[in-house]
Design a protein around this motif. Structure first.
Motif, PDB file in Angstrom:
ATOM      1  N   PRO A 373      30.707 -66.000  45.201  1.00 29.20           N
ATOM      2  CA  PRO A 373      30.644 -65.868  46.751  1.00 29.20           C
ATOM      3  C   PRO A 373      30.832 -64.237  46.877  1.00 29.20           C
ATOM      4  CG  PRO A 373      31.420 -67.718  46.437  1.00 29.20           C
ATOM      5  CD  PRO A 373      31.397 -67.185  45.187  1.00 29.20           C
ATOM      6  N   LEU A 374      30.253 -63.384  47.666  1.00 33.97           N
ATOM      7  CA  LEU A 374      30.254 -62.039  47.821  1.00 33.97           C
ATOM      8  C   LEU A 374      31.868 -61.854  48.550  1.00 33.97           C
ATOM      9  CD1 LEU A 374      29.071 -59.141  47.495  1.00 33.97           C
ATOM     10  CD2 LEU A 374      28.106 -59.572  49.886  1.00 33.97           C
ATOM     11  N   LEU A 375      32.211 -62.459  49.490  1.00 35.69           N
ATOM     12  CA  LEU A 375      33.318 -62.490  50.262  1.00 35.69           C
ATOM     13  C   LEU A 375      34.578 -62.850  49.247  1.00 35.69           C
ATOM     14  CD1 LEU A 375      35.101 -62.176  53.014  1.00 35.69           C
ATOM     15  CD2 LEU A 375      34.956 -64.743  53.272  1.00 35.69           C
ATOM     16  N   THR A 376      34.524 -63.684  48.412  1.00 37.37           N
ATOM     17  CA  THR A 376      35.375 -63.914  47.403  1.00 37.37           C
ATOM     18  C   THR A 376      35.597 -62.710  46.367  1.00 37.37           C
ATOM     19  OG1 THR A 376      34.659 -66.263  47.249  1.00 37.37           O
ATOM     20  CG2 THR A 376      36.022 -65.414  45.436  1.00 37.37           C
ATOM     21  N   LEU A 377      34.485 -62.186  46.089  1.00 36.03           N
ATOM     22  CA  LEU A 377      34.753 -60.851  45.338  1.00 36.03           C
ATOM     23  C   LEU A 377      35.530 -59.752  45.922  1.00 36.03           C
ATOM     24  CD1 LEU A 377      31.350 -60.593  43.389  1.00 36.03           C
ATOM     25  CD2 LEU A 377      33.746 -61.552  42.461  1.00 36.03           C
ATOM     26  N   VAL A 378      35.099 -59.601  47.331  1.00 35.59           N
ATOM     27  CA  VAL A 378      35.724 -58.409  48.142  1.00 35.59           C
ATOM     28  C   VAL A 378      37.165 -58.717  48.214  1.00 35.59           C
ATOM     29  CG1 VAL A 378      35.757 -57.447  50.127  1.00 35.59           C
ATOM     30  CG2 VAL A 378      33.546 -58.114  49.112  1.00 35.59           C
ATOM     31  N   LEU A 379      37.606 -59.992  48.433  1.00 29.56           N
ATOM     32  CA  LEU A 379      39.051 -60.282  48.668  1.00 29.56           C
ATOM     33  C   LEU A 379      39.502 -60.190  47.163  1.00 29.56           C
ATOM     34  CD1 LEU A 379      38.828 -63.522  50.840  1.00 29.56           C
ATOM     35  CD2 LEU A 379      39.347 -61.255  51.535  1.00 29.56           C
ATOM     36  N   LEU A 380      39.039 -60.293  46.171  1.00 30.22           N
ATOM     37  CA  LEU A 380      39.522 -60.154  44.683  1.00 30.22           C
ATOM     38  C   LEU A 380      39.686 -58.854  44.497  1.00 30.22           C
ATOM     39  CD1 LEU A 380      40.640 -61.412  42.107  1.00 30.22           C
ATOM     40  CD2 LEU A 380      38.136 -61.212  41.219  1.00 30.22           C
ATOM     41  N   LEU A 381      39.036 -57.916  45.005  1.00 32.69           N
ATOM     42  CA  LEU A 381      39.180 -56.396  44.799  1.00 32.69           C
ATOM     43  C   LEU A 381      40.645 -56.281  45.470  1.00 32.69           C
ATOM     44  CD1 LEU A 381      35.806 -54.632  45.417  1.00 32.69           C
ATOM     45  CD2 LEU A 381      37.308 -54.735  43.358  1.00 32.69           C
ATOM     46  N   GLY A 382      40.812 -56.628  46.739  1.00 29.75           N
ATOM     47  CA  GLY A 382      42.076 -56.178  47.283  1.00 29.75           C
ATOM     48  C   GLY A 382      43.204 -56.593  46.540  1.00 29.75           C
ATOM     49  N   ALA A 383      43.021 -58.153  46.243  1.00 32.10           N
ATOM     50  CA  ALA A 383      44.131 -58.703  45.572  1.00 32.10           C
ATOM     51  C   ALA A 383      44.588 -58.180  44.240  1.00 32.10           C
ATOM     52  CB  ALA A 383      43.888 -60.161  45.249  1.00 32.10           C
ATOM     53  N   LYS A 384      43.556 -57.663  43.306  1.00 29.00           N
ATOM     54  CA  LYS A 384      43.518 -57.042  42.040  1.00 29.00           C
ATOM     55  C   LYS A 384      44.446 -55.601  42.208  1.00 29.00           C
ATOM     56  CE  LYS A 384      43.503 -56.660  37.505  1.00 29.00           C
ATOM     57  NZ  LYS A 384      44.101 -57.747  36.543  1.00 29.00           N
ATOM     58  N   LEU A 385      43.938 -54.914  43.324  1.00 28.65           N
ATOM     59  CA  LEU A 385      44.556 -53.824  43.646  1.00 28.65           C
ATOM     60  C   LEU A 385      46.169 -53.840  44.044  1.00 28.65           C
ATOM     61  CD1 LEU A 385      41.918 -51.464  45.785  1.00 28.65           C
ATOM     62  CD2 LEU A 385      43.259 -50.873  43.543  1.00 28.65           C
ATOM     63  N   LEU A 386      46.522 -54.790  44.852  1.00 27.53           N
ATOM     64  CA  LEU A 386      47.714 -55.101  45.276  1.00 27.53           C
ATOM     65  C   LEU A 386      48.613 -55.499  44.053  1.00 27.53           C
ATOM     66  CD1 LEU A 386      50.051 -55.162  47.217  1.00 27.53           C
ATOM     67  CD2 LEU A 386      48.942 -57.659  47.945  1.00 27.53           C
ATOM     68  N   ALA A 387      48.118 -56.485  43.187  1.00 32.24           N
ATOM     69  CA  ALA A 387      48.922 -56.961  42.135  1.00 32.24           C
ATOM     70  C   ALA A 387      49.168 -55.841  41.049  1.00 32.24           C
ATOM     71  CB  ALA A 387      48.071 -58.206  41.359  1.00 32.24           C
ATOM     72  N   THR A 388      48.281 -55.042  40.734  1.00 32.73           N
ATOM     73  CA  THR A 388      48.103 -53.950  39.683  1.00 32.73           C
ATOM     74  C   THR A 388      49.138 -53.017  40.324  1.00 32.73           C
ATOM     75  OG1 THR A 388      46.140 -54.042  39.133  1.00 32.73           O
ATOM     76  CG2 THR A 388      47.202 -52.124  38.655  1.00 32.73           C
ATOM     77  N   GLY A 389      49.310 -52.624  41.747  1.00 33.30           N
ATOM     78  CA  GLY A 389      50.291 -51.782  42.213  1.00 33.30           C
ATOM     79  C   GLY A 389      51.596 -52.166  42.142  1.00 33.30           C
ATOM     80  N   LEU A 390      51.986 -53.458  42.316  1.00 31.80           N
ATOM     81  CA  LEU A 390      53.283 -54.138  42.326  1.00 31.80           C
ATOM     82  C   LEU A 390      53.765 -54.181  40.760  1.00 31.80           C
ATOM     83  CD1 LEU A 390      52.635 -56.959  44.803  1.00 31.80           C
ATOM     84  CD2 LEU A 390      54.020 -55.063  45.341  1.00 31.80           C
ATOM     85  N   SER A 391      52.855 -54.385  40.130  1.00 35.70           N
ATOM     86  CA  SER A 391      53.332 -54.734  38.670  1.00 35.70           C
ATOM     87  C   SER A 391      53.613 -53.256  38.326  1.00 35.70           C
ATOM     88  CB  SER A 391      52.172 -55.168  37.822  1.00 35.70           C
ATOM     89  OG  SER A 391      51.685 -56.287  38.209  1.00 35.70           O
ATOM     90  N   ASN A 392      52.922 -52.338  38.559  1.00 31.76           N
ATOM     91  CA  ASN A 392      53.337 -51.071  38.071  1.00 31.76           C
ATOM     92  C   ASN A 392      54.573 -50.367  38.911  1.00 31.76           C
ATOM     93  OD1 ASN A 392      52.690 -48.120  36.859  1.00 31.76           O
ATOM     94  ND2 ASN A 392      52.825 -47.649  39.145  1.00 31.76           N
ATOM     95  N   ALA A 393      54.678 -50.521  40.008  1.00 32.86           N
ATOM     96  CA  ALA A 393      55.720 -49.823  40.549  1.00 32.86           C
ATOM     97  C   ALA A 393      57.212 -50.618  40.352  1.00 32.86           C
ATOM     98  CB  ALA A 393      55.743 -49.722  42.061  1.00 32.86           C
ATOM     99  N   LEU A 394      57.171 -51.865  40.146  1.00 31.62           N
ATOM    100  CA  LEU A 394      58.326 -52.556  40.109  1.00 31.62           C
ATOM    101  C   LEU A 394      58.859 -52.695  38.914  1.00 31.62           C
ATOM    102  CD1 LEU A 394      57.926 -55.246  42.680  1.00 31.62           C
ATOM    103  CD2 LEU A 394      59.181 -53.110  43.001  1.00 31.62           C
ATOM    104  N   GLY A 395      58.259 -52.228  37.912  1.00 30.65           N
ATOM    105  CA  GLY A 395      58.938 -51.925  36.281  1.00 30.65           C
ATOM    106  C   GLY A 395      58.233 -52.889  35.312  1.00 30.65           C
ATOM    107  N   PHE A 396      57.061 -53.406  35.534  1.00 29.76           N
ATOM    108  CA  PHE A 396      56.544 -53.817  34.224  1.00 29.76           C
ATOM    109  C   PHE A 396      56.194 -53.027  33.563  1.00 29.76           C
ATOM    110  CE2 PHE A 396      56.406 -57.894  36.854  1.00 29.76           C
ATOM    111  CZ  PHE A 396      56.557 -58.679  36.230  1.00 29.76           C
ATOM    112  N   VAL A 397      55.589 -53.203  32.230  1.00 26.42           N
ATOM    113  CA  VAL A 397      55.176 -52.423  31.289  1.00 26.42           C
ATOM    114  C   VAL A 397      53.771 -52.721  30.707  1.00 26.42           C
ATOM    115  CG1 VAL A 397      55.755 -51.127  28.886  1.00 26.42           C
ATOM    116  CG2 VAL A 397      57.455 -51.690  30.296  1.00 26.42           C
ATOM    117  N   GLY A 398      52.919 -51.757  30.902  1.00 26.42           N
ATOM    118  CA  GLY A 398      51.564 -51.959  30.909  1.00 26.42           C
ATOM    119  C   GLY A 398      50.537 -50.930  31.042  1.00 26.42           C
ATOM    120  N   GLY A 399      49.387 -50.784  30.873  1.00 31.11           N
ATOM    121  CA  GLY A 399      48.594 -49.724  31.278  1.00 31.11           C
ATOM    122  C   GLY A 399      47.302 -49.786  32.425  1.00 31.11           C
ATOM    123  N   GLY A 400      46.755 -49.097  32.717  1.00 32.72           N
ATOM    124  CA  GLY A 400      45.888 -49.251  33.931  1.00 32.72           C
ATOM    125  C   GLY A 400      44.535 -49.226  33.443  1.00 32.72           C
ATOM    126  N   PHE A 401      44.175 -49.097  32.268  1.00 30.68           N
ATOM    127  CA  PHE A 401      42.676 -49.122  31.666  1.00 30.68           C
ATOM    128  C   PHE A 401      42.229 -50.516  32.020  1.00 30.68           C
ATOM    129  CE2 PHE A 401      41.841 -45.721  28.776  1.00 30.68           C
ATOM    130  CZ  PHE A 401      42.684 -44.726  29.279  1.00 30.68           C
TER     131      PHE A 401
END
Length: 671
Positions: A373-401
């Motif tokens: 579903p298209l709406l599911t993908l759009v929501l997944l975009l926002g969820a992935k962005l937010l999860a990546t930003g939180l993981s990076n900002a709060l000290g997890f170790v990993g890359g952005g590729f």
């Protein structure tokens, strides 16, 4: 018998130095490959254990602890085992019961027990292990980073160390890879390629210092380690080689450096293929070609990918802000990363695809012809962005590729569906084709490496038909992001402290501090090119300004004049004029600019001098190039700022910091 004649020093030294550098590069590649193999085995083992037996044990504990709430108690129902066939959080969570995108078939439903007259456990409460695993992993990563000290310099700082701009302090990558293994294994929304690349760079600089190599050889080995890390991480040696020469590593020159990078990438790839097999890191479908007329549609995807890249870079910048990091350092060890893991777990309750590396999500999207579903993908975009930003900002170790590849795949699939059956109903390629191009476009924009993204997708698909859409979308995305963020933005690589300090010094000084004492050379457009060249040589300058009456219409450099004169007279026999020598639009700066903007203009256009004008604020706020169309008024010309003037301004600021900083607030318009 001919007398013995000694060879020149260059001939005596070239071969031994080159062979020695190649040997060091091979060692860098082998060690990086071994480190990446161990890293991959460790984080996949941690992942399969945490989201397999550990989650199953937690579910059983929770089931037994909640039995007293049920009256009467029926015979205990065995908890279905968690499938960990893929060894990744996505497949494990899909079989726990979180659902997901719908591409992975669910297991057979268990036998329904008889209805209980007592209190029933809510569905969301049964998923509590999804919150526990990232939280515990975050706490462990935070404690490791706080108690075991620094995990080593990041990629942008390594070249500054090799250049001698800051003290060299490379670290062997064991602590970095251990922290990254726990981070990725527990579900942080980051990727393994960043730690692999940083590990290779640290290994290269550490070996170069141990071998007491020259600064140029140190830079070559850092680049060799970077190429080895990316080649090993993606099993893509060609992309690794090009990544070493893009971005911060473009200053590397000479065949010895290129050979060292090639040897390291090949060595690392061979080690990884022996240790992990030659199976591609991603299984991509064949590229679908419908019509060459789709190329403009891929350009639109490049624009959308540039916006996604901009959002990802901005989110990572906010997470790395000094104020936020200073606040986090004052908290107890492990608390910020534990909170970050809990936040990522809460997001994963609805979107388990945000957990971990995300290669399963990419392959699922590339195997779906618009079934998500298209709406599911759009929501997944926002969820992935937010999860990546939180993981990076709060000290997890990993890359952005890896996150950029996931975001690109989701974005491309959305775009393909909008063009096809879910939107405009155009006769275009299936959504997976746009998902593959979207992956390269977002990676190119966010990593500032279009050639790397292009070659990486080509190595993974082995399909020549995908090259043209990749070039169009990736090149446009990288170009737009570069225009918005500037030439010196590191993108996914993160900041370089030494480079940031230097740029902040430039931004604190006005462009008026770099003006040449001599008046700029101004000639009419009708002047012959030979007379213009003679005037520039006599003035010991590098360029002149072209005027048409009261308007300055162009900038002509010494090289432009020489090329024009070398072409000879025109078809009618008349000698070339200055107007014929003009090769580019007017490059200029407003008097309100800073030296950082001057450096950007000089480097982007390969100039040594740039004219400065006093213009209204509305014009100065625009891009300082070719505005307005008719040119700029000659009476508004202040002077020319140069590279030499910028160096003198920086030297004055260091000799007199108070006076140097005082000129930063307002430029001296009278100059």
């Amino acid at each position: 018998m001919q007398p013995f004649a000694p060879k020149p020093d260059a001939e005596l030294q070239t071969a031994p130095v080159q062979w020695s550098l190649l040997a060091w590069a091979a060692l860098v590649g082998v060690l990086t490959g071994v480190a990446v193999v161990g890293f991959h085995a460790l984080y996949t083992r941690i992942n399969s254990t945490l989201f397999g037996p550990f989650v199953e044990a937690l579910l059983r504990i929770g089931h037994n602890s909640l039995l007293p709430l049920q009256l009467p108690a029926p015979p205990p129902t065995p908890v279905p085992p968690v499938s960990t066939a893929a060894g990744t959080p996505l497949e494990a969570l899909l079989h726990i019961g979180l659902g997901g995108l719908g591409m992975v078939p669910p297991p057979p439903p268990p036998v329904e027990p008889p209805p209980l007259p007592s209190l029933q456990i809510p569905d969301w409460l049964r998923l509590w292990p999804v919150l526990v695993v990232p939280t515990l992993g975050g706490a462990l990563v935070g404690i490791l980073r706080r108690w075991l000290g620094e995990i080593g310099p990041g990629l942008p700082s390594l070249m500054a160390m090799a250049d001698g701009a800051i003290d060299a302090a490379p670290r062997l990558p064991w602590l970095r890879l251990l922290a990254a293994s726990v981070s990725l294994g527990s579900g942080a929304s980051l990727g393994p390629e960043g730690p692999s690349v940083e590990a290779g760079g640290n290994v290269g600089l550490w070996l170069a210092l141990k071998g007491r190599l020259t600064p140029q050889s140190q830079k070559a080995l850092v680049a060799a380690g970077v190429a080895a890390g990316l080649a090993a991480g993606f099993k893509a040696p060609i992309a690794g080689v090009f990544f070493a020469f893009e971005g911060s590593f473009s200053g590397l020159g000479g065949r010895p450096s290129l050979r060292a990078v090639l040897v390291a990438a090949i060595s690392a790839t061979l080690v990884v293929q022996v240790g992990l097999g030659d199976t591609p890191i991603l299984r991509l479908p064949a590229y679908d070609v419908r019509s060459l007329w789709e190329l403009p549609l891929y350009l639109v995807l490049g624009v959308l990918a540039s916006l996604m890249s901009w959002a990802l870079i901005r989110l990572l910048e906010l997470g790395r802000s000094p104020r936020l990091q200073q606040v986090l350092k004052q908290l107890p060890a492990g608390l910020p990363t534990a909170a970050g893991g809990l936040a990522v777990g809460l997001i994963a309750l609805e979107f388990p695809q945000v957990l971990g590396v995300g290669y399963d999500t990419i392959e699922a999207l590339l195997g779906s012809d618009g079934g998500v579903p298209l709406l599911t993908l759009v929501l997944l975009l926002g969820a992935k962005l937010l999860a990546t930003g939180l993981s990076n900002a709060l000290g997890f170790v990993g890359g952005g590729f890896a996150p950029s590849l996931v975001l690109g795949a989701v974005l491309g699939n959305c775009y393909g569906q909008l063009l096809g059956d879910s939107g405009l109903h155009l006769a275009v390629a299936a959504p997976p084709a746009y998902a593959m191009v979207g992956m390269a476009a977002v990676l190119a924009g966010s990593a500032r490496a279009p050639l790397t993204a292009l070659l990486l997708l080509f190595e993974l698909t082995h399909d020549i038909r995908i090259v043209l859409p990749l070039m169009a979308a990736a090149g446009l995305s990288a170009g737009l992001v570069e225009r918005w963020h500037g030439l010196h933005d590191p993108g996914l690589l993160g900041p370089d402290p030494a480079e940031e300090q230097r740029r902040s010094q430039l931004a604190a000084l006005a462009v008026s501090d770099a003006l040449e004492p001599e008046a700029p050379l101004v000639l009419e457009a009708s002047t012959s090119a030979a007379d213009g060249l003679a005037a520039v040589v006599e003035a010991h300058g590098h360029c002149l300004l072209l005027v048409n009456g009261p308007w300055v219409s162009g900038l002509v450099t010494l090289a432009d004049l020489q090329r024009c004169i070398g072409r000879g007279p025109g078809a009618d026999g008349t000698p070339p004029s200055l107007q014929d020598s003009l090769r580019t639009d007017l490059v200029w700066l407003p008097a309100s600019a800073q030296l950082s903007q001057l450096e950007d203009q000089l480097e982007a256009h390969d100039l040594r001098q740039v004219p400065v004008f006093t213009v209204p604020a509305e014009i100065a706020a625009s891009l300082p190039q070719g505005l307005p169309p008719q040119g700029l008024p000659l009476q508004a010309l202040v002077g020319v700022a140069s590279r030499d003037g910028m160096a003198r301004a920086l030297a004055r600021a260091k000799l007199n910091p108070v006076a140097g900083g005082g000129t930063s607030s307002k430029p001296d318009q009278s100059s």
